[in-house]
Design a protein around this motif. Sequence first.
Motif, PDB file in Angstrom:
ATOM      1  N   SER A 171       4.602   6.722   2.902  1.00  0.00           N
ATOM      2  CA  SER A 171       4.863   5.764   3.047  1.00  0.00           C
ATOM      3  C   SER A 171       6.928   5.847   2.465  1.00  0.00           C
ATOM      4  CB  SER A 171       4.216   4.915   3.340  1.00  0.00           C
ATOM      5  OG  SER A 171       3.796   4.355   2.868  1.00  0.00           O
ATOM      6  N   GLY A 191       0.847  -0.885  -0.038  1.00  0.00           N
ATOM      7  CA  GLY A 191       0.126   0.284  -0.054  1.00  0.00           C
ATOM      8  C   GLY A 191       1.170   1.200  -0.090  1.00  0.00           C
ATOM      9  N   ALA A 208      -1.051  -5.866  -7.046  1.00  0.00           N
ATOM     10  CA  ALA A 208      -2.264  -6.401  -6.270  1.00  0.00           C
ATOM     11  C   ALA A 208      -0.822  -7.512  -5.158  1.00  0.00           C
ATOM     12  CB  ALA A 208      -3.229  -7.317  -6.643  1.00  0.00           C
ATOM     13  N   SER A 209      -1.603  -7.607  -4.206  1.00  0.00           N
ATOM     14  CA  SER A 209      -0.664  -8.032  -2.472  1.00  0.00           C
ATOM     15  C   SER A 209      -0.445  -9.609  -3.127  1.00  0.00           C
ATOM     16  CB  SER A 209      -1.058  -7.750  -1.330  1.00  0.00           C
ATOM     17  OG  SER A 209      -0.864  -8.358  -0.882  1.00  0.00           O
ATOM     18  N   PHE A 246      -0.542   3.999  -2.268  1.00  0.00           N
ATOM     19  CA  PHE A 246      -0.664   4.916  -2.939  1.00  0.00           C
ATOM     20  C   PHE A 246       0.307   6.146  -3.247  1.00  0.00           C
ATOM     21  CE2 PHE A 246      -3.257   8.875  -1.386  1.00  0.00           C
ATOM     22  CZ  PHE A 246      -4.570   8.452  -2.013  1.00  0.00           C
ATOM     23  N   ASP A 298       1.773  -2.006  -4.776  1.00  0.00           N
ATOM     24  CA  ASP A 298       0.567  -1.373  -5.063  1.00  0.00           C
ATOM     25  C   ASP A 298      -0.040  -1.718  -6.114  1.00  0.00           C
ATOM     26  OD1 ASP A 298      -1.841   0.229  -4.774  1.00  0.00           O
ATOM     27  OD2 ASP A 298      -0.623   1.729  -3.215  1.00  0.00           O
ATOM     28  N   HIS A 299      -0.979  -1.957  -6.904  1.00  0.00           N
ATOM     29  CA  HIS A 299      -2.063  -1.991  -7.766  1.00  0.00           C
ATOM     30  C   HIS A 299      -2.054  -0.264  -8.311  1.00  0.00           C
ATOM     31  CE1 HIS A 299      -5.714  -1.923  -5.386  1.00  0.00           C
ATOM     32  NE2 HIS A 299      -5.774  -2.986  -5.456  1.00  0.00           N
ATOM     33  N   ASP A 301      -0.243  -1.348   4.951  1.00  0.00           N
ATOM     34  CA  ASP A 301      -0.931   0.155   4.637  1.00  0.00           C
ATOM     35  C   ASP A 301      -2.352  -0.345   3.441  1.00  0.00           C
ATOM     36  OD1 ASP A 301      -2.453   2.181   5.872  1.00  0.00           O
ATOM     37  OD2 ASP A 301      -0.617   3.206   5.221  1.00  0.00           O
ATOM     38  N   GLY A 302      -2.706  -1.355   3.134  1.00  0.00           N
ATOM     39  CA  GLY A 302      -3.542  -1.224   1.534  1.00  0.00           C
ATOM     40  C   GLY A 302      -4.610  -1.802   2.691  1.00  0.00           C
ATOM     41  N   GLY A 344      -6.253   1.868  -5.794  1.00  0.00           N
ATOM     42  CA  GLY A 344      -6.714   2.365  -4.515  1.00  0.00           C
ATOM     43  C   GLY A 344      -7.799   1.323  -4.274  1.00  0.00           C
ATOM     44  N   SER A 345      -8.196   1.937  -2.524  1.00  0.00           N
ATOM     45  CA  SER A 345      -8.576   0.871  -1.767  1.00  0.00           C
ATOM     46  C   SER A 345     -10.089   1.532  -2.018  1.00  0.00           C
ATOM     47  CB  SER A 345      -8.055   1.188  -0.169  1.00  0.00           C
ATOM     48  OG  SER A 345      -6.987   0.654  -0.323  1.00  0.00           O
TER      49      SER A 345
HETATM   50  C1  LIG Z   1      -4.117   3.307   2.754  1.00  0.00           C
HETATM   51  S1  LIG Z   1      -3.245   3.304   1.117  1.00  0.00           S
HETATM   52  C2  LIG Z   1      -1.521   3.741   1.121  1.00  0.00           C
HETATM   53  C3  LIG Z   1      -1.327   4.598   1.381  1.00  0.00           C
HETATM   54  C4  LIG Z   1       0.723   4.800   2.074  1.00  0.00           C
HETATM   55  N1  LIG Z   1       1.055   4.245   2.480  1.00  0.00           N
HETATM   56  C5  LIG Z   1       1.021   6.397   2.808  1.00  0.00           C
HETATM   57  O1  LIG Z   1       1.675   6.166   3.121  1.00  0.00           O
HETATM   58  O2  LIG Z   1       0.539   7.176   1.627  1.00  0.00           O
HETATM   59  C6  LIG Z   1      -3.586   2.093   0.414  1.00  0.00           C
HETATM   60  C7  LIG Z   1      -2.933   2.087  -0.512  1.00  0.00           C
HETATM   61  O3  LIG Z   1      -3.082   0.213  -0.574  1.00  0.00           O
HETATM   62  C8  LIG Z   1      -3.694  -0.028  -2.114  1.00  0.00           C
HETATM   63  N2  LIG Z   1      -4.126  -1.048  -2.272  1.00  0.00           N
HETATM   64  C9  LIG Z   1      -5.259  -1.725  -1.794  1.00  0.00           C
HETATM   65  N3  LIG Z   1      -5.296  -3.206  -1.800  1.00  0.00           N
HETATM   66  C10 LIG Z   1      -4.072  -3.803  -2.343  1.00  0.00           C
HETATM   67  C11 LIG Z   1      -4.183  -4.942  -2.874  1.00  0.00           C
HETATM   68  N4  LIG Z   1      -4.735  -5.817  -2.606  1.00  0.00           N
HETATM   69  N5  LIG Z   1      -3.019  -4.835  -3.312  1.00  0.00           N
HETATM   70  C12 LIG Z   1      -2.504  -3.801  -3.094  1.00  0.00           C
HETATM   71  N6  LIG Z   1      -2.141  -2.573  -2.936  1.00  0.00           N
HETATM   72  C13 LIG Z   1      -3.657  -2.302  -2.575  1.00  0.00           C
HETATM   73  C14 LIG Z   1      -4.506   1.382  -2.845  1.00  0.00           C
HETATM   74  O4  LIG Z   1      -4.329   1.211  -3.962  1.00  0.00           O
HETATM   75  C15 LIG Z   1      -4.229   2.335  -1.832  1.00  0.00           C
HETATM   76  O5  LIG Z   1      -2.997   2.675  -2.575  1.00  0.00           O
END
Ligand SMILES: C[S@@+](CC[C@H](N)C(=O)[O-])C[C@H]1O[C@@H](n2cnc3c(N)ncnc32)[C@H](O)[C@@H]1O
Length: 219
Positions: free
Chosen positions: A61, A55, A130-131, A57, A82-83, A152-153, A86-87
């Motif tokens: 981070s 995650g 994706a994760s 974004f 990260d894909h 943090d995904g 977005g979540s």
């Molecule tokens: C809360 S944001 C991350 C924030 C980031 N760590 C920061 O500090 O700004 C969550 C991120 O997780 C990603 N995400 C959600 N589900 C995911 C998955 N299954 N695999 C990969 N990335 C995922 C979203 O695309 C999003 O960008």
Amino acid sequence: MLDRQVVHELQVIANFARMCQVVAGVEGWLRPTEGYALARMASVAHVPGEVVEIGSFKGLSSCWLAMGLMMGKVSGKAFAIDHFRGSPEHQPGQKFVDKDIAASGSTRAIFDATLSSKGLTGHVEAIPMASVEAAEEWRRRGARPIRLVFIDGDHSYEASAQDFALWSEFVTPGGYVAFHDVNAWEGVTRFVGELVAAKGVFKPMFAVDSIRVFQRSMA
Ligand SMILES: C[S@@+](CC[C@H](N)C(=O)[O-])C[C@H]1O[C@@H](n2cnc3c(N)ncnc32)[C@H](O)[C@@H]1O
């Protein structure tokens, strides 16, 4: 007369302030104290292994992890998984709708621009998947040990459990798993509570704001 401890404290604060300036303006939810905690964990290669986040974004981070590697003069990169779509909460009509996702469906361009504008591109490698796919890719690339994984995904219970299951197996004894947004999102909070109660090989170590850090037993 200021003793050495006070001088050291002032230097730490000055360094923290400088790092905050670097990330000023980068969109995200990570607090400066949380970012600094990530940076400090990344800065100390106390056991062998890579630094990974699930995650990324728009790169907030990732910047802190990269600055941590630089701070500790640690070789290698932070892997940003990260894909970039977005979540669930970032999608149009949801609670934290994101204008860039609404416009283009992705935060990848902004993530790249963030790292480039901060001079940190060389310290981060994006794995734009994706994760679950990234974990398969990680295995294909040799299943390298991980010393720090920051989760943090997607903050749902199911996704938090899945990310932990997928990535904790690569965490080397003594390595860390850190979760973000505990007590902010029900799903991850419940999963982390269960992990504490399980009293397994991952022991709760410390908390900084909404981050909870677990360490894998050395045994
Ligand atoms: C809360 S944001 C991350 C924030 C980031 N760590 C920061 O500090 O700004 C969550 C991120 O997780 C990603 N995400 C959600 N589900 C995911 C998955 N299954 N695999 C990969 N990335 C995922 C979203 O695309 C999003 O960008």
